[in-house]
Design a protein around this motif. Structure first.
Motif, PDB file in Angstrom:
ATOM      1  N   ASP A  73       5.473  73.329 -72.233  1.00 25.07           N
ATOM      2  CA  ASP A  73       4.417  72.597 -71.599  1.00 25.07           C
ATOM      3  C   ASP A  73       2.993  72.834 -72.432  1.00 25.07           C
ATOM      4  OD1 ASP A  73       6.204  71.180 -70.334  1.00 25.07           O
ATOM      5  OD2 ASP A  73       5.632  71.967 -68.480  1.00 25.07           O
ATOM      6  N   GLN A  74       2.994  74.393 -72.262  1.00 24.98           N
ATOM      7  CA  GLN A  74       1.665  75.064 -72.830  1.00 24.98           C
ATOM      8  C   GLN A  74       1.643  74.536 -74.537  1.00 24.98           C
ATOM      9  OE1 GLN A  74       1.368  78.962 -72.443  1.00 24.98           O
ATOM     10  NE2 GLN A  74      -0.677  79.314 -73.067  1.00 24.98           N
ATOM     11  N   GLU A  75       2.837  74.723 -75.212  1.00 22.64           N
ATOM     12  CA  GLU A  75       2.549  74.548 -76.420  1.00 22.64           C
ATOM     13  C   GLU A  75       2.256  72.995 -76.816  1.00 22.64           C
ATOM     14  OE1 GLU A  75       5.758  75.758 -79.103  1.00 22.64           O
ATOM     15  OE2 GLU A  75       6.543  77.050 -77.607  1.00 22.64           O
ATOM     16  N   PHE A  76       2.690  71.906 -75.918  1.00 21.49           N
ATOM     17  CA  PHE A  76       2.402  70.485 -76.059  1.00 21.49           C
ATOM     18  C   PHE A  76       0.950  70.151 -75.910  1.00 21.49           C
ATOM     19  CE2 PHE A  76       6.683  69.076 -76.786  1.00 21.49           C
ATOM     20  CZ  PHE A  76       6.474  68.077 -77.740  1.00 21.49           C
ATOM     21  N   THR A  77       0.208  71.165 -75.034  1.00 21.78           N
ATOM     22  CA  THR A  77      -1.227  70.845 -74.492  1.00 21.78           C
ATOM     23  C   THR A  77      -1.977  70.820 -75.737  1.00 21.78           C
ATOM     24  OG1 THR A  77      -1.511  73.269 -74.062  1.00 21.78           O
ATOM     25  CG2 THR A  77      -0.851  71.569 -72.354  1.00 21.78           C
ATOM     26  N   ALA A  78      -1.458  71.500 -76.692  1.00 25.29           N
ATOM     27  CA  ALA A  78      -2.477  71.726 -78.057  1.00 25.29           C
ATOM     28  C   ALA A  78      -2.087  70.386 -79.061  1.00 25.29           C
ATOM     29  CB  ALA A  78      -2.165  72.836 -78.771  1.00 25.29           C
ATOM     30  N   VAL A  79      -1.323  69.524 -78.727  1.00 21.38           N
ATOM     31  CA  VAL A  79      -0.940  68.506 -79.636  1.00 21.38           C
ATOM     32  C   VAL A  79      -1.420  67.472 -79.169  1.00 21.38           C
ATOM     33  CG1 VAL A  79       1.195  67.071 -80.466  1.00 21.38           C
ATOM     34  CG2 VAL A  79       1.290  69.640 -80.027  1.00 21.38           C
ATOM     35  N   HIS A  80      -2.697  66.700 -79.981  1.00 19.27           N
ATOM     36  CA  HIS A  80      -3.239  65.720 -79.463  1.00 19.27           C
ATOM     37  C   HIS A  80      -3.479  64.672 -80.605  1.00 19.27           C
ATOM     38  CE1 HIS A  80      -4.127  67.288 -75.430  1.00 19.27           C
ATOM     39  NE2 HIS A  80      -4.655  68.298 -75.774  1.00 19.27           N
ATOM     40  N   ALA A  81      -3.424  65.257 -81.836  1.00 19.72           N
ATOM     41  CA  ALA A  81      -3.984  64.443 -83.054  1.00 19.72           C
ATOM     42  C   ALA A  81      -3.117  63.096 -83.231  1.00 19.72           C
ATOM     43  CB  ALA A  81      -3.595  65.426 -84.371  1.00 19.72           C
ATOM     44  N   ASP A  82      -1.963  62.928 -83.316  1.00 16.99           N
ATOM     45  CA  ASP A  82      -1.396  61.700 -83.681  1.00 16.99           C
ATOM     46  C   ASP A  82       0.126  61.649 -83.265  1.00 16.99           C
ATOM     47  OD1 ASP A  82      -0.025  62.933 -85.791  1.00 16.99           O
ATOM     48  OD2 ASP A  82      -1.733  62.600 -87.252  1.00 16.99           O
ATOM     49  N   VAL A  83       0.732  60.498 -83.428  1.00 16.18           N
ATOM     50  CA  VAL A  83       2.288  60.538 -83.047  1.00 16.18           C
ATOM     51  C   VAL A  83       3.174  61.404 -83.959  1.00 16.18           C
ATOM     52  CG1 VAL A  83       4.197  58.854 -83.160  1.00 16.18           C
ATOM     53  CG2 VAL A  83       2.080  58.026 -82.403  1.00 16.18           C
ATOM     54  N   GLU A  84       2.814  61.482 -85.119  1.00 17.30           N
ATOM     55  CA  GLU A  84       3.714  62.397 -86.128  1.00 17.30           C
ATOM     56  C   GLU A  84       3.518  63.901 -85.552  1.00 17.30           C
ATOM     57  OE1 GLU A  84       3.796  61.965 -90.212  1.00 17.30           O
ATOM     58  OE2 GLU A  84       3.430  59.961 -90.124  1.00 17.30           O
ATOM     59  N   GLU A  85       2.435  64.201 -85.232  1.00 18.72           N
ATOM     60  CA  GLU A  85       2.209  65.745 -84.633  1.00 18.72           C
ATOM     61  C   GLU A  85       3.118  65.714 -83.284  1.00 18.72           C
ATOM     62  OE1 GLU A  85      -1.111  68.996 -83.524  1.00 18.72           O
ATOM     63  OE2 GLU A  85      -1.834  67.160 -84.404  1.00 18.72           O
ATOM     64  N   GLY A  88      10.773  63.791 -72.292  1.00 18.89           N
ATOM     65  CA  GLY A  88       9.757  63.592 -71.243  1.00 18.89           C
ATOM     66  C   GLY A  88       8.281  63.484 -71.862  1.00 18.89           C
ATOM     67  N   HIS A  89       8.260  64.452 -72.592  1.00 19.55           N
ATOM     68  CA  HIS A  89       7.049  64.703 -73.462  1.00 19.55           C
ATOM     69  C   HIS A  89       6.707  63.497 -74.300  1.00 19.55           C
ATOM     70  CE1 HIS A  89       5.022  68.426 -72.093  1.00 19.55           C
ATOM     71  NE2 HIS A  89       6.380  68.891 -71.985  1.00 19.55           N
ATOM     72  N   LEU A  90       7.633  63.433 -74.979  1.00 22.80           N
ATOM     73  CA  LEU A  90       7.457  62.134 -75.852  1.00 22.80           C
ATOM     74  C   LEU A  90       7.484  60.801 -75.354  1.00 22.80           C
ATOM     75  CD1 LEU A  90      10.298  63.261 -78.610  1.00 22.80           C
ATOM     76  CD2 LEU A  90       7.605  63.274 -78.747  1.00 22.80           C
ATOM     77  N   ASP A  91       7.866  60.550 -74.017  1.00 20.88           N
ATOM     78  CA  ASP A  91       7.695  59.400 -73.238  1.00 20.88           C
ATOM     79  C   ASP A  91       6.212  59.333 -72.758  1.00 20.88           C
ATOM     80  OD1 ASP A  91      10.289  58.363 -72.709  1.00 20.88           O
ATOM     81  OD2 ASP A  91      10.770  59.594 -71.076  1.00 20.88           O
ATOM     82  N   GLN A  92       5.684  60.348 -72.507  1.00 19.56           N
ATOM     83  CA  GLN A  92       4.226  60.373 -72.485  1.00 19.56           C
ATOM     84  C   GLN A  92       3.317  60.058 -73.597  1.00 19.56           C
ATOM     85  OE1 GLN A  92       2.752  64.306 -70.555  1.00 19.56           O
ATOM     86  NE2 GLN A  92       4.863  64.343 -69.339  1.00 19.56           N
ATOM     87  N   MET A  93       3.930  60.654 -74.663  1.00 20.75           N
ATOM     88  CA  MET A  93       3.115  60.242 -76.066  1.00 20.75           C
ATOM     89  C   MET A  93       3.239  58.616 -76.170  1.00 20.75           C
ATOM     90  SD  MET A  93       4.031  59.154 -79.333  1.00 20.75           S
ATOM     91  CE  MET A  93       5.914  59.921 -79.561  1.00 20.75           C
ATOM     92  N   THR A  94       4.395  58.096 -76.036  1.00 19.48           N
ATOM     93  CA  THR A  94       4.734  56.778 -76.246  1.00 19.48           C
ATOM     94  C   THR A  94       3.941  55.938 -75.442  1.00 19.48           C
ATOM     95  OG1 THR A  94       7.108  57.184 -76.972  1.00 19.48           O
ATOM     96  CG2 THR A  94       6.291  54.890 -76.334  1.00 19.48           C
ATOM     97  N   MET A  95       3.618  56.232 -74.109  1.00 14.92           N
ATOM     98  CA  MET A  95       2.982  55.696 -73.139  1.00 14.92           C
ATOM     99  C   MET A  95       1.015  55.682 -73.755  1.00 14.92           C
ATOM    100  SD  MET A  95       2.504  56.090 -69.069  1.00 14.92           S
ATOM    101  CE  MET A  95       2.057  57.818 -68.981  1.00 14.92           C
ATOM    102  N   LEU A  96       0.777  57.020 -73.950  1.00 16.60           N
ATOM    103  CA  LEU A  96      -0.588  57.157 -74.561  1.00 16.60           C
ATOM    104  C   LEU A  96      -0.808  56.160 -75.820  1.00 16.60           C
ATOM    105  CD1 LEU A  96      -3.154  58.699 -74.468  1.00 16.60           C
ATOM    106  CD2 LEU A  96      -1.992  60.553 -75.965  1.00 16.60           C
TER     107      LEU A  96
END
Length: 344
Positions: A95-107, A331-339
């Motif tokens: 979860d901590q590693e994913f908090t730094a990922v905000h740029a785009d879908v590919e990231e 689950g993290h990618l679900d959040q990304m898709t919703m975003l």
């Protein structure tokens, strides 16, 4: 699948866990020393013979210990909780590693495969989310010749798909017009990937044949659309003992990496509802993967955008970690898709 006694279940579980860690056959003496079973080595040997007869383990050589078979791994996976969660400390790190990922879908997608490969020490893959197909705008059914007609499905956005069908001698022009009108009533406005679900609303005869042809035309479109893939841990997979001992196993990995449509096999095998699917050895449709296991999950939704995430390793996989890890990252990618795509 045979019903096992508690003792056989514990022996099989130990053999799976020990073999996953050592990549070596597990001797009966090791089972007797390392388990809480109150049984003599001779009894353990007899139980292992019974497991072999049930096809749950096999011995590479007459004098060697036991190695789980595909069937044994399947029995083991069946004993696991499909909704088990990832170890809390590991989950917090992910979860901590994913908090730094905000740029785009590919990231997001790249990070998911990198994290999964690091957790499992083998090949991980993800696909970029594919947006939901457009809804049907209109359907035409036109006579080409006396005994031939063409079904034309037009989607919003002007994509057009055609399929030729045979007519019966009894199919009059009025019957063709009626079938066309019924198809428009049933599937106009329906997303292309959901058209098949409307089958119960269609009658028989020409109406049914025209509907089935429309579904076939749209399915060809869906299967012909490749999904862009991301891979991590390729080197980790090639360092697995099984691949070092048998370089020919690399063919399966290369198929997954190089074939444009390879991941569509796992897309079809994926369970709905956020559960991870597990495909073991001989269960793989692709022959070059028969020595591998794959744990895969869909993410996103069919109404917005969806993709898959998975991990592949020799059948000697840490299923207890792989299944919750894939689900957690999905689950993290679900959040990304919703975003990025909305929905939910």
């Amino acid at each position: 699948m045979p019903t096992l006694t508690a003792r056989k279940r514990e022996i099989l579980k130990f053999i799976v866990s020990e073999h996953v860690q050592t990549a070596s056959p597990v001797a009966s003496s090791t089972v007797a020393r390392s388990t809480s079973l109150k049984a003599s080595p001779a009894t353990i040997r007899n139980e292992m013979v019974a497991l072999e007869e049930d096809g749950l383990i096999h011995r590479p050589h007459v004098s060697s210990g036991g190695v789980p078979s595909d069937r044994g791994y399947r029995h083991f996976v069946g004993s696991l909780d499909p909704e088990a969660t990832l170890n809390s400390a590991v989950a917090a790190q992910v979860d901590q590693e994913f908090t730094a990922v905000h740029a785009d879908v590919e990231e997001w997608v790249d990070s998911a495969s990198e994290i999964l490969a690091g957790l499992m020490d083998t090949l991980a893959f993800t696909t970029l989310p594919r947006t939901a197909p457009a809804p049907v705008k209109s359907v035409e059914l036109l006579r080409l010749q006396e005994m031939l007609a063409v079904v034309i499905v037009v989607l919003q956005g002007a994509n057009i798909y055609k399929q030729v069908i045979n007519l019966d001698s009894s199919d009059s022009d009025s019957a063709i017009e009626h079938a066309r009108n019924r198809l428009n009533e049933v599937i106009v406005g329906v997303p292309a990937n959901n058209v098949a679900a409307r089958a119960s609303r269609v009658g028989g005869g020409l109406e049914r044949r025209a509907f089935d042809s429309a579904v076939t035309a749209l399915q060809k479109h869906n299967t012909g659309s490749s999904m862009e893939k991301r891979f991590s841990g390729i080197g980790k997979l090639f360092q697995q003992p099984e691949l070092l001992a048998d370089p020919a196993m690399s063919q399966g990995a290369m198929w997954l990496i190089e074939d444009t449509f390879a991941t569509s096999v796992f897309e079809e095998a994926s369970e709905p509802g956020g559960l991870a699917s597990v495909v073991i050895g001989e269960e793989n449709v692709e022959e070059s993967l028969r020595n591998y296991s794959v744990v895969v999950s869909k993410y996103g939704t069919s109404s917005t955008a969806e993709g898959i995430i998975g991990v592949m390793a020799p059948t000697r996989m840490e299923y207890e970690t792989a299944i919750p890890a894939v689900r957690h990252l999905a689950g993290h990618l679900d959040q990304m898709t919703m975003l990025f795509y909305g929905g939910y």
